[in-house]
Design a protein around this motif. Structure first.
Motif, PDB file in Angstrom:
ATOM      1  N   UNK A 253       4.610  26.160 -25.094  1.00 26.94           N
ATOM      2  CA  UNK A 253       4.644  25.415 -26.346  1.00 26.94           C
ATOM      3  C   UNK A 253       5.380  24.096 -26.146  1.00 26.94           C
ATOM      4  N   UNK A 254       4.831  23.035 -26.704  1.00 28.88           N
ATOM      5  CA  UNK A 254       5.486  21.731 -26.629  1.00 28.88           C
ATOM      6  C   UNK A 254       6.334  21.534 -27.879  1.00 28.88           C
ATOM      7  N   UNK A 255       7.622  21.241 -27.676  1.00 34.81           N
ATOM      8  CA  UNK A 255       8.527  21.013 -28.788  1.00 34.81           C
ATOM      9  C   UNK A 255       9.036  19.577 -28.719  1.00 34.81           C
ATOM     10  N   UNK A 256       8.533  18.767 -29.636  1.00 31.70           N
ATOM     11  CA  UNK A 256       8.835  17.343 -29.627  1.00 31.70           C
ATOM     12  C   UNK A 256      10.328  17.075 -29.805  1.00 31.70           C
ATOM     13  N   UNK A 257      11.037  17.991 -30.482  1.00 23.14           N
ATOM     14  CA  UNK A 257      12.462  17.791 -30.758  1.00 23.14           C
ATOM     15  C   UNK A 257      13.314  17.742 -29.483  1.00 23.14           C
ATOM     16  N   UNK A 258      12.759  18.250 -28.386  1.00 27.13           N
ATOM     17  CA  UNK A 258      13.485  18.236 -27.115  1.00 27.13           C
ATOM     18  C   UNK A 258      13.489  16.841 -26.474  1.00 27.13           C
ATOM     19  N   UNK A 259      12.623  15.965 -26.979  1.00 34.38           N
ATOM     20  CA  UNK A 259      12.433  14.669 -26.316  1.00 34.38           C
ATOM     21  C   UNK A 259      12.625  13.523 -27.322  1.00 34.38           C
ATOM     22  N   UNK A 260      13.755  13.509 -27.972  1.00 35.88           N
ATOM     23  CA  UNK A 260      14.026  12.533 -29.028  1.00 35.88           C
ATOM     24  C   UNK A 260      14.021  11.088 -28.526  1.00 35.88           C
ATOM     25  N   UNK A 261      14.451  10.872 -27.293  1.00 35.17           N
ATOM     26  CA  UNK A 261      14.550   9.504 -26.771  1.00 35.17           C
ATOM     27  C   UNK A 261      13.307   9.075 -25.987  1.00 35.17           C
ATOM     28  N   UNK A 262      12.295   9.917 -25.969  1.00 37.74           N
ATOM     29  CA  UNK A 262      11.085   9.620 -25.196  1.00 37.74           C
ATOM     30  C   UNK A 262      10.064   8.837 -26.021  1.00 37.74           C
ATOM     31  N   UNK A 263       9.342   7.978 -25.332  1.00 32.04           N
ATOM     32  CA  UNK A 263       8.200   7.319 -25.965  1.00 32.04           C
ATOM     33  C   UNK A 263       7.006   8.266 -25.877  1.00 32.04           C
ATOM     34  N   UNK A 264       6.400   8.584 -27.011  1.00 32.22           N
ATOM     35  CA  UNK A 264       5.272   9.496 -27.035  1.00 32.22           C
ATOM     36  C   UNK A 264       3.994   8.723 -27.265  1.00 32.22           C
ATOM     37  N   UNK A 265       3.099   8.820 -26.309  1.00 31.74           N
ATOM     38  CA  UNK A 265       1.821   8.118 -26.336  1.00 31.74           C
ATOM     39  C   UNK A 265       0.711   9.114 -26.669  1.00 31.74           C
ATOM     40  N   UNK A 266       0.198   9.060 -27.890  1.00 29.34           N
ATOM     41  CA  UNK A 266      -0.885   9.959 -28.317  1.00 29.34           C
ATOM     42  C   UNK A 266      -2.213   9.268 -28.002  1.00 29.34           C
ATOM     43  N   UNK A 267      -2.901   9.811 -27.002  1.00 32.19           N
ATOM     44  CA  UNK A 267      -4.093   9.150 -26.489  1.00 32.19           C
ATOM     45  C   UNK A 267      -5.324   9.362 -27.344  1.00 32.19           C
ATOM     46  N   UNK A 268      -5.324  10.367 -28.208  1.00 25.46           N
ATOM     47  CA  UNK A 268      -6.475  10.573 -29.119  1.00 25.46           C
ATOM     48  C   UNK A 268      -6.041  11.375 -30.353  1.00 25.46           C
TER      49      UNK A 268
END
Length: 214
Positions: free
Chosen positions: A199-214
């Motif tokens: 499972x991917x938990x976005x809360x673990x990566x608060x300082x990351x740039x998230x690139x949603x490709x679609x």
């Protein structure tokens, strides 16, 4: 006439021998597929080596992958690739970046981690190759040749442990002379792993740039 009969006889013997080795190769691959399908999950540690003598390129690294059905978690070269069954997440800690994309199996013909133990079932011709004794283990090689004549892959040697019927290594040769070798160093099955592993938990990566490709 006698010479003609002899030539025909020899040709039939060769064809018969080729058919027999193909049947042996396919039978062994079927055993491997059946065994892989029987596991609830698989955890593999492996060595990855890439070499192109003409280009003076040589690179070696290690990685690990956890598999459960189509889901997987792959760690290699400082990057994590997670597939939760619907979306693919590529996590790059060095750049603090995450790429998220939907997965379409119809468009992706690559050997993904979820296919790495069964990819040979489609798109390849198989034939019996050499047997080698490696570190006390008897490894039977099956040579796989892509049916697609335009494929970048020239051939693959798939090494199978004759006792366990698990894949020991894979040696892929490409048209440009590049050779990729993946060797399994640890193979564990049916481990008590949590479902949350995939499972991917976005809360673990608060300082990351998230690139949603679609």
């Amino acid at each position: 006439m006698k010479k003609l009969i002899l030539v025909v006889f020899v040709m039939l013997m060769v064809v018969g021998a080729n058919a027999q080795t193909k049947n042996k190769a396919q039978a062994l691959l079927n055993e491997v597929s059946t065994k892989v399908a029987s596991y609830d999950n698989i955890i593999i540690d492996f060595k990855y080596a890439l070499e192109n003598t003409a280009e003076n390129v040589k690179h070696e690294t290690r990685g690990d992958v956890s598999l459960q059905g189509e889901k997987y978690l792959l760690n290699i070269m400082g990057t994590t690739r997670l597939f939760d069954g619907q979306k693919l997440y590529t996590i790059i800690p060095e750049d603090e970046e995450i790429n998220i994309s939907k997965y379409d199996p119809e468009e992706d013909q690559n050997i993904t981690p979820s296919k790495m133990l069964t990819f040979y079932n489609n798109g390849y011709k198989s034939e019996w190759a050499d047997t080698q004794n490696l570190k006390g283990r008897k490894i039977q090689y099956i040579k796989l040749t892509p049916i697609d004549s335009n494929a970048e892959i020239k051939s693959i040697l798939l090494g199978i442990d004759q006792q366990t019927k698990n894949i020991y290594n894979l040696i892929q040769t490409q048209d440009n002379g590049t050779k990729i070798t993946i060797t399994v160093t640890s193979f564990k099955t049916n481990q008590p792993i949590p479902e949350s592993l995939f499972e991917f938990k976005e809360s673990r990566y608060k300082d990351y740039y998230i690139n949603r490709l679609d």
